[in-house]
Structure formats: C-alpha cells, structure tokens
Write a protein that holds these residues in place. Structure first.
Motif, short mmCIF file in Angstrom:
data_model
loop_
_atom_site.label_atom_id
_atom_site.label_comp_id
_atom_site.label_asym_id
_atom_site.label_seq_id
_atom_site.Cartn_x
_atom_site.Cartn_y
_atom_site.Cartn_z
N SER A 155 30.23 64.66 68.56
CA SER A 155 29.97 64.60 67.13
C SER A 155 31.32 64.53 66.43
CB SER A 155 29.18 65.82 66.64
OG SER A 155 29.08 65.80 65.22
N GLU A 156 31.73 63.34 66.08
CA GLU A 156 33.02 63.18 65.43
C GLU A 156 33.02 63.72 64.01
OE1 GLU A 156 34.42 59.19 65.88
OE2 GLU A 156 34.51 59.35 68.07
N GLU A 157 31.87 63.85 63.41
CA GLU A 157 31.76 64.49 62.11
C GLU A 157 32.10 65.98 62.24
OE1 GLU A 157 28.39 64.37 58.72
OE2 GLU A 157 27.78 65.48 60.51
N THR A 158 31.60 66.62 63.29
CA THR A 158 31.83 68.05 63.51
C THR A 158 33.22 68.32 64.04
OG1 THR A 158 29.47 68.29 63.99
CG2 THR A 158 30.91 70.09 64.68
N ASN A 159 33.68 67.49 64.96
CA ASN A 159 34.98 67.68 65.59
C ASN A 159 35.77 66.38 65.57
OD1 ASN A 159 37.19 68.43 67.10
ND2 ASN A 159 36.05 69.09 68.90
N PRO A 160 36.39 66.04 64.44
CA PRO A 160 37.05 64.73 64.30
C PRO A 160 38.19 64.50 65.29
CG PRO A 160 36.76 65.80 62.17
CD PRO A 160 36.46 66.84 63.22
N GLU A 161 38.84 65.56 65.74
CA GLU A 161 40.02 65.38 66.58
C GLU A 161 39.69 64.88 67.97
OE1 GLU A 161 42.48 68.83 66.65
OE2 GLU A 161 42.78 68.86 64.48
N VAL A 162 38.71 65.49 68.63
CA VAL A 162 38.39 65.08 70.01
C VAL A 162 36.95 64.61 70.17
CG1 VAL A 162 40.14 66.57 71.02
CG2 VAL A 162 37.83 67.45 70.66
N GLY A 163 36.11 64.85 69.18
CA GLY A 163 34.75 64.37 69.23
C GLY A 163 33.77 65.26 69.96
N GLU A 164 34.16 65.81 71.09
CA GLU A 164 33.21 66.57 71.90
C GLU A 164 32.88 67.91 71.25
OE1 GLU A 164 32.57 68.14 76.52
OE2 GLU A 164 34.40 67.07 75.97
N ILE A 165 31.61 68.27 71.30
CA ILE A 165 31.15 69.55 70.76
C ILE A 165 30.39 70.30 71.84
CG2 ILE A 165 31.08 68.72 68.39
CD1 ILE A 165 28.02 68.53 68.66
N PRO A 166 30.21 71.61 71.67
CA PRO A 166 29.49 72.41 72.68
C PRO A 166 28.00 72.15 72.65
CG PRO A 166 30.03 73.78 70.79
CD PRO A 166 30.71 72.47 70.56
#
Length: 245
Positions: free
Chosen positions: A233-244
């Motif tokens: 989710s690049e909206e949630t984590n713009p730097e690396v994209g990956e979310i838990p």
C-alpha cells in the motif's frame, strides 16, 4: 504482445488500469459482469484511440461466465500473462460486528474472496503458459489486521467496515498461500491496495484514479527479481510500499 484479464474493469480503478495497460502495449480483456456496459465502454475507448481492448463477460460470482471467458481467451490468445483480480464490493454501510446480517457477509465474501478463488483456479492453466505470469489481487489497507488493531494508525478511529475488511483479510491469506504454493515457478503474486480513490466505490472521496491504477500496474509488471507473496500500500507506506498483514 502480452495479455491481461482485469475483472470489474468497466469503471473506476479497473477501467483506468485498462487504459494504462493498453497504452503500454498489452492486449487487454476488459472484464465486466454486464457485457452491455463492457461493450459501451470498449467502444468509447476505441473512439478515443485506445487499441487492443476486448470486452468480455465475467461475473466472478457466476462460474459459467468465468468458464465462458476462459474458453474465449484460450481460443483467441492461447495464454494469459497477467490476471488482475479487481472486482469487489463493499456491502451495505454502516457495518458492525453485532448487527450486520450474515447475508451481507455471504454476499461480500462471494465476490471478494470466493470470486478471486474461482477466477484464479480457472485461469491458472492459461497463466502457466506465460513466461512471466503475474497475479495482482486488489486489496485494501482495511484488510490489514496489524493496521486495523493499531490505535496509532491514522484510520483507527474511522468507521469500521467489518464485512469488507474481513473479506479482504481472507483474500490476503489466500494470496499468501497461493504465492507460497507457486514459489518455485516464475509466478509473482501479490496483494495491492490502490489507496482511497475518487470512484463511485468511495462516493468520489480520495486520490486520483490514475495514481491508484499505476500502483496496481507496478506489481503487474515486476520482473523476475520482484517480490511475491507480499502486501503493498503505497498510500500507507510511500517509502517502501510494503505493509504488515
């Protein structure tokens, strides 16, 4: 020319994904549960210069339409390079754990989970004929157990979508298992949240549809060194994209 099937593609993020992949040289199967709507959209796209777009009837809750779509693609193209499981519904709102009727769960899960499974299991043989098969399951950060249970998450106090979130969390688990089972093959299989986007799905709240579509396409185009079995989710984590999860 690579081929792609996108479910739920006659409007919103799915339609924008069709446009962008057409521009990138793909032959695009524009999946629509209502073929008349699909034909109208495809004709409009053709009049605006888009090429290699074929509307195809596919309702992910109706196995007969999935099998029919499979037969058409098998006959016309012989293989499939990318599958984007985009079709999804939210169900009635508001939703809550104690009062939302079980029939709502059944309806939403039938599309968001069982639909993904039906389509994936049907088309896997055509994807296996591709040198670089890719599957993108369109998800949402609302389907992350870690984020939804974190009081520090900015959206923690927003209205909860228990049915929608549960269905996407279940789809995420399916994605994990599918990627694990295909880990020794050329497949790359990931769950991708396009972010809150201005479509009828969100009452036109959120970001631009081209940004959302591009987030999906990024993981449809990854090379052999790219990730598999991940949640982005690049909206949630713009730097690396990956979310838990």
């Amino acid at each position: 020319m690579k081929s792609v099937l996108i479910t739920g593609a006659n409007k919103g993020i799915g339609l924008e994904t069709v446009k962008q992949l057409s521009r990138r040289g793909f032959f695009v199967y524009l999946g629509s549960r209502d073929i008349e709507k699909g034909n109208v959209v495809a004709n409009e796209l053709a009049m605006n210069g888009f090429v290699n777009i074929r509307p195809i009837e596919i309702d992910v809750t109706k196995p007969e339409t999935i099998l029919s779509a499979y037969s058409i693609i098998q006959k016309e193209y012989g293989h499939l390079d990318v599958l984007i499981n985009n079709a999804g519904i939210s169900g009635i709102v508001p939703q809550n754990s104690l009062e939302t009727n079980i029939d709502t769960y059944k309806e939403v899960f039938d599309t968001n989970l069982y639909g993904v499974i039906r389509v994936t299991q049907t088309f896997i043989s055509l994807l296996q004929k591709s040198a670089e098969p890719r599957i993108v399951n369109v998800s949402t950060s609302v389907g992350s157990l870690a984020l939804q249970s974190n009081p520090e998450w900015p959206a923690f106090d927003y209205a909860k979508y228990v049915v929608y979130g549960s269905s996407k969390a279940a789809m995420n688990m399916y994605t994990i298992h599918l990627a694990y089972e295909m880990r020794a093959t050329p497949f790359k299989i990931n769950a991708v949240c396009p972010g809150l986007t201005k479509t009828d799905f969100t009452n036109f709240n959120g970001g631009e549809v081209d940004v959302a579509a591009n987030r999906i396409i990024k993981y449809a185009l990854i090379d052999e060194s790219g990730p598999t079995g991940k949640f982005f989710s690049e909206e949630t984590n713009p730097e690396v994209g990956e979310i838990p999860w």
